[in-house]
Design a protein around this motif. Structure first.
Motif, PDB file in Angstrom:
ATOM      1  N   ILE A  94     -20.863  -4.446  18.581  1.00 61.35           N
ATOM      2  CA  ILE A  94     -21.567  -3.198  18.199  1.00 61.35           C
ATOM      3  C   ILE A  94     -21.362  -3.015  16.740  1.00 61.35           C
ATOM      4  O   ILE A  94     -19.998  -2.923  16.291  1.00 61.35           O
ATOM      5  N   ALA A  95     -22.150  -3.138  15.945  1.00 60.10           N
ATOM      6  CA  ALA A  95     -21.989  -3.215  14.693  1.00 60.10           C
ATOM      7  C   ALA A  95     -22.849  -2.068  13.702  1.00 60.10           C
ATOM      8  O   ALA A  95     -23.971  -2.228  13.546  1.00 60.10           O
ATOM      9  N   PRO A  96     -22.485  -0.955  13.676  1.00 61.43           N
ATOM     10  CA  PRO A  96     -22.853   0.153  12.690  1.00 61.43           C
ATOM     11  C   PRO A  96     -23.613  -0.379  11.299  1.00 61.43           C
ATOM     12  O   PRO A  96     -24.371  -0.171  10.423  1.00 61.43           O
ATOM     13  N   PHE A  97     -22.360  -1.412  10.629  1.00 59.89           N
ATOM     14  CA  PHE A  97     -22.712  -1.792   9.150  1.00 59.89           C
ATOM     15  C   PHE A  97     -21.778  -3.049   9.019  1.00 59.89           C
ATOM     16  O   PHE A  97     -20.706  -2.914   8.459  1.00 59.89           O
ATOM     17  N   PHE A  98     -22.400  -4.176   9.425  1.00 63.26           N
ATOM     18  CA  PHE A  98     -21.476  -5.411   9.423  1.00 63.26           C
ATOM     19  C   PHE A  98     -21.491  -5.938   8.060  1.00 63.26           C
ATOM     20  O   PHE A  98     -22.709  -6.476   7.553  1.00 63.26           O
ATOM     21  N   ALA A  99     -20.547  -5.843   7.228  1.00 61.32           N
ATOM     22  CA  ALA A  99     -20.805  -6.483   5.822  1.00 61.32           C
ATOM     23  C   ALA A  99     -19.239  -6.521   5.548  1.00 61.32           C
ATOM     24  O   ALA A  99     -18.196  -6.204   6.096  1.00 61.32           O
ATOM     25  N   ASP A 100     -19.056  -6.894   4.215  1.00 63.12           N
ATOM     26  CA  ASP A 100     -17.722  -7.226   3.658  1.00 63.12           C
ATOM     27  C   ASP A 100     -16.858  -5.866   3.187  1.00 63.12           C
ATOM     28  O   ASP A 100     -16.678  -5.605   1.890  1.00 63.12           O
ATOM     29  N   VAL A 101     -16.476  -5.133   3.981  1.00 64.81           N
ATOM     30  CA  VAL A 101     -15.568  -3.778   3.636  1.00 64.81           C
ATOM     31  C   VAL A 101     -14.203  -4.403   3.180  1.00 64.81           C
ATOM     32  O   VAL A 101     -13.568  -5.191   3.894  1.00 64.81           O
ATOM     33  N   ASP A 102     -13.953  -3.791   2.010  1.00 67.59           N
ATOM     34  CA  ASP A 102     -12.669  -3.839   1.528  1.00 67.59           C
ATOM     35  C   ASP A 102     -11.921  -2.700   0.830  1.00 67.59           C
ATOM     36  O   ASP A 102     -12.293  -2.093   0.233  1.00 67.59           O
ATOM     37  N   THR A 103     -10.958  -2.293   1.763  1.00 71.49           N
ATOM     38  CA  THR A 103     -10.131  -1.084   1.718  1.00 71.49           C
ATOM     39  C   THR A 103      -8.630  -1.143   0.898  1.00 71.49           C
ATOM     40  O   THR A 103      -7.996  -0.268   0.957  1.00 71.49           O
ATOM     41  N   ARG A 104      -8.424  -2.499   0.339  1.00 74.39           N
ATOM     42  CA  ARG A 104      -7.310  -2.682  -0.266  1.00 74.39           C
ATOM     43  C   ARG A 104      -7.069  -1.560  -1.388  1.00 74.39           C
ATOM     44  O   ARG A 104      -6.189  -0.957  -1.809  1.00 74.39           O
ATOM     45  N   PRO A 105      -8.233  -1.245  -2.243  1.00 76.43           N
ATOM     46  CA  PRO A 105      -8.001  -0.280  -3.540  1.00 76.43           C
ATOM     47  C   PRO A 105      -7.554   1.048  -2.921  1.00 76.43           C
ATOM     48  O   PRO A 105      -7.886   1.572  -1.880  1.00 76.43           O
ATOM     49  N   LEU A 106      -6.807   1.854  -3.691  1.00 76.02           N
ATOM     50  CA  LEU A 106      -6.498   3.033  -3.366  1.00 76.02           C
ATOM     51  C   LEU A 106      -7.586   4.089  -3.307  1.00 76.02           C
ATOM     52  O   LEU A 106      -7.815   4.988  -2.836  1.00 76.02           O
ATOM     53  N   ALA A 107      -8.522   3.827  -4.315  1.00 72.39           N
ATOM     54  CA  ALA A 107      -9.826   4.497  -4.436  1.00 72.39           C
ATOM     55  C   ALA A 107     -10.721   4.433  -3.269  1.00 72.39           C
ATOM     56  O   ALA A 107     -11.704   5.036  -3.130  1.00 72.39           O
ATOM     57  N   SER A 108     -10.590   3.468  -2.381  1.00 73.69           N
ATOM     58  CA  SER A 108     -11.244   3.406  -0.986  1.00 73.69           C
ATOM     59  C   SER A 108     -10.654   4.164   0.151  1.00 73.69           C
ATOM     60  O   SER A 108      -9.456   4.226   0.089  1.00 73.69           O
ATOM     61  N   GLY A 109     -11.320   4.522   0.904  1.00 76.23           N
ATOM     62  CA  GLY A 109     -10.979   5.144   2.209  1.00 76.23           C
ATOM     63  C   GLY A 109     -10.478   3.967   3.001  1.00 76.23           C
ATOM     64  O   GLY A 109     -10.808   2.768   2.693  1.00 76.23           O
ATOM     65  N   VAL A 110      -9.817   4.254   4.363  1.00 74.36           N
ATOM     66  CA  VAL A 110      -9.660   3.153   5.090  1.00 74.36           C
ATOM     67  C   VAL A 110     -10.135   3.579   6.331  1.00 74.36           C
ATOM     68  O   VAL A 110     -10.861   4.533   6.940  1.00 74.36           O
ATOM     69  N   THR A 111     -10.292   2.320   7.103  1.00 76.72           N
ATOM     70  CA  THR A 111     -10.749   2.587   8.636  1.00 76.72           C
ATOM     71  C   THR A 111      -9.752   3.175   9.591  1.00 76.72           C
ATOM     72  O   THR A 111      -8.719   2.891   9.739  1.00 76.72           O
ATOM     73  N   GLN A 112     -10.172   4.280  10.365  1.00 75.72           N
ATOM     74  CA  GLN A 112      -9.515   4.874  11.081  1.00 75.72           C
ATOM     75  C   GLN A 112     -10.473   4.968  12.418  1.00 75.72           C
ATOM     76  O   GLN A 112     -11.488   4.992  12.524  1.00 75.72           O
ATOM     77  N   TYR A 113      -9.347   5.263  13.528  1.00 78.79           N
ATOM     78  CA  TYR A 113     -10.148   5.288  14.847  1.00 78.79           C
ATOM     79  C   TYR A 113      -9.159   5.868  15.952  1.00 78.79           C
ATOM     80  O   TYR A 113      -8.088   6.008  15.737  1.00 78.79           O
ATOM     81  N   ALA A 114      -9.971   6.461  17.077  1.00 80.47           N
ATOM     82  CA  ALA A 114      -8.910   6.957  18.116  1.00 80.47           C
ATOM     83  C   ALA A 114      -9.786   7.324  19.360  1.00 80.47           C
ATOM     84  O   ALA A 114     -10.951   7.545  19.063  1.00 80.47           O
ATOM     85  N   ALA A 115      -9.451   7.698  20.428  1.00 77.66           N
ATOM     86  CA  ALA A 115      -9.845   8.012  21.413  1.00 77.66           C
ATOM     87  C   ALA A 115      -9.860   9.696  21.641  1.00 77.66           C
ATOM     88  O   ALA A 115      -8.668  10.252  21.168  1.00 77.66           O
ATOM     89  N   SER A 116     -10.716  10.467  22.001  1.00 75.01           N
ATOM     90  CA  SER A 116     -10.342  11.751  22.195  1.00 75.01           C
ATOM     91  C   SER A 116     -11.457  12.597  23.242  1.00 75.01           C
ATOM     92  O   SER A 116     -12.078  11.646  24.091  1.00 75.01           O
ATOM     93  N   THR A 117     -11.829  13.727  23.037  1.00 73.19           N
ATOM     94  CA  THR A 117     -12.798  14.392  23.957  1.00 73.19           C
ATOM     95  C   THR A 117     -13.919  14.813  22.984  1.00 73.19           C
ATOM     96  O   THR A 117     -13.369  15.647  21.899  1.00 73.19           O
ATOM     97  N   LEU A 118     -15.032  15.128  23.269  1.00 68.94           N
ATOM     98  CA  LEU A 118     -16.009  16.023  22.539  1.00 68.94           C
ATOM     99  C   LEU A 118     -17.181  16.323  23.206  1.00 68.94           C
ATOM    100  O   LEU A 118     -17.897  15.497  24.044  1.00 68.94           O
ATOM    101  N   GLY A 119     -17.277  17.603  23.516  1.00 71.29           N
ATOM    102  CA  GLY A 119     -18.306  18.126  24.299  1.00 71.29           C
ATOM    103  C   GLY A 119     -18.085  17.919  25.887  1.00 71.29           C
ATOM    104  O   GLY A 119     -19.161  17.797  26.379  1.00 71.29           O
ATOM    105  N   GLY A 120     -17.116  17.820  26.213  1.00 71.96           N
ATOM    106  CA  GLY A 120     -16.577  17.338  27.404  1.00 71.96           C
ATOM    107  C   GLY A 120     -16.706  16.209  27.934  1.00 71.96           C
ATOM    108  O   GLY A 120     -16.562  16.080  29.266  1.00 71.96           O
ATOM    109  N   HIS A 121     -16.745  15.372  27.057  1.00 72.19           N
ATOM    110  CA  HIS A 121     -17.047  13.946  27.510  1.00 72.19           C
ATOM    111  C   HIS A 121     -15.916  13.129  26.560  1.00 72.19           C
ATOM    112  O   HIS A 121     -15.322  13.522  25.577  1.00 72.19           O
ATOM    113  N   ASN A 122     -15.221  11.963  27.164  1.00 74.04           N
ATOM    114  CA  ASN A 122     -14.267  11.096  26.629  1.00 74.04           C
ATOM    115  C   ASN A 122     -15.258  10.404  25.476  1.00 74.04           C
ATOM    116  O   ASN A 122     -16.151   9.940  25.723  1.00 74.04           O
TER     117      ASN A 122
END
Length: 274
Positions: A94-122
């Protein structure tokens, strides 16, 4: 003066419409885990936190891999940086934007992820916010998000796939033939089960197609949503209804663009009349 005001108002409306194309939401829910700054890395298997495994075209999954290059996979991590055709891929992705992301520079954001709940759904979400591109480039930044929402209220194994786009300024890393973030083999977006069931956004691997500056850009369209830049795919009994309307500007956007162009043309004609 009347024509000048019309042109200015129309141009402002277009700019305002573009500025409000902010689909990423509840990003703070998905910051619990961070993929360390990298180029082409992936997580290990991560549990999605669903009560029942997600039924994706007849195969069920409770875990996935988060890949830095704008996608998640279920059976293997993916370090590939040049996007391939999703409709010919042999494993589920499942690919929202399959391309060559590079997060090494400090000026770039990083990839973050988690499980949670939203609107009563997992939910399980991944943020790629203000991320740069290969190699170590941050002059242009992209912000996009993936949210998987368990929909047990509609049946066991059902879930929604949600792609959200706030900003797409680059499309290609230099190792994929890009120059200054453009050209070469640009990003792909969509999904596949690794078999006969797949979908690739129109504009995938097409130069400039996904960019904010293009009317076909990802922030200018939507699916199953009134929010520009948001594309929702409902997975029910393992099947996704055939997508339509992707990467097409909303009628309001087209109308505003036409109004702006008409106003500007009128202004030019007005200036040329002595």
């Amino acid at each position: 003066m009347k024509f000048k005001k019309l042109a200015l108002v129309a141009a402002f409306a277009v700019l305002a419409s573009s500025a409000m194309a902010a689909a990423v939401h509840d990003a703070a829910l998905f910051t619990g885990n961070t993929l360390a700054r990298n180029d082409d890395s992936s997580t290990g298997l991560v549990n999605m936190g669903f009560a029942a495994p997600a039924n994706f075209f007849g195969t069920t999954y409770s875990n996935l891999y988060v890949n830095n290059n704008g996608n998640v996979t279920f059976t293997t991590p993916l370090s590939t940086y040049t996007p391939f055709g999703l409709t010919t891929n042999a494993f589920p992705i499942i690919a929202p934007f399959f391309a060559d992301v590079d997060t090494r520079p400090l000026a770039s954001g990083v990839t973050q992820y988690a499980a949670s709940t939203l609107g009563g759904h997992n939910v399980f979400g991944v943020n790629w916010l203000n991320v740069g591109y290969y190699s170590n480039q941050t002059d242009k930044l992209n912000s996009f998000q993936l949210i998987l929402t368990e929909r047990a209220d509609t049946g066991a194994g059902n879930f929604d796939i949600e792609f959200n786009y706030d900003q797409i300024q680059w499309e290609t890393g230099s190792a994929s033939g890009g120059v200054n973030g453009f050209g070469g083999t640009p990003a792909a977006a969509g999904y596949t089960d690794g078999g006969a069931n797949d979908f690739e956004f129109a504009g995938s691997r097409t130069t400039l197609a996904f960019l904010d500056s293009n009317p076909t850009g990802l922030i200018h369209g939507s699916r199953n949503s009134n929010t520009l830049g948001q594309y929702i795919f409902n997975v029910r009994n393992g099947i996704i209804a055939p997508p339509d309307g992707n990467n097409v500007p909303e009628p309001a956007t087209l109308a505003l663009t036409g109004l702006a162009l008409a106003g500007m043309a009128a202004l030019r004609r007005r200036k040329n009349v002595k």
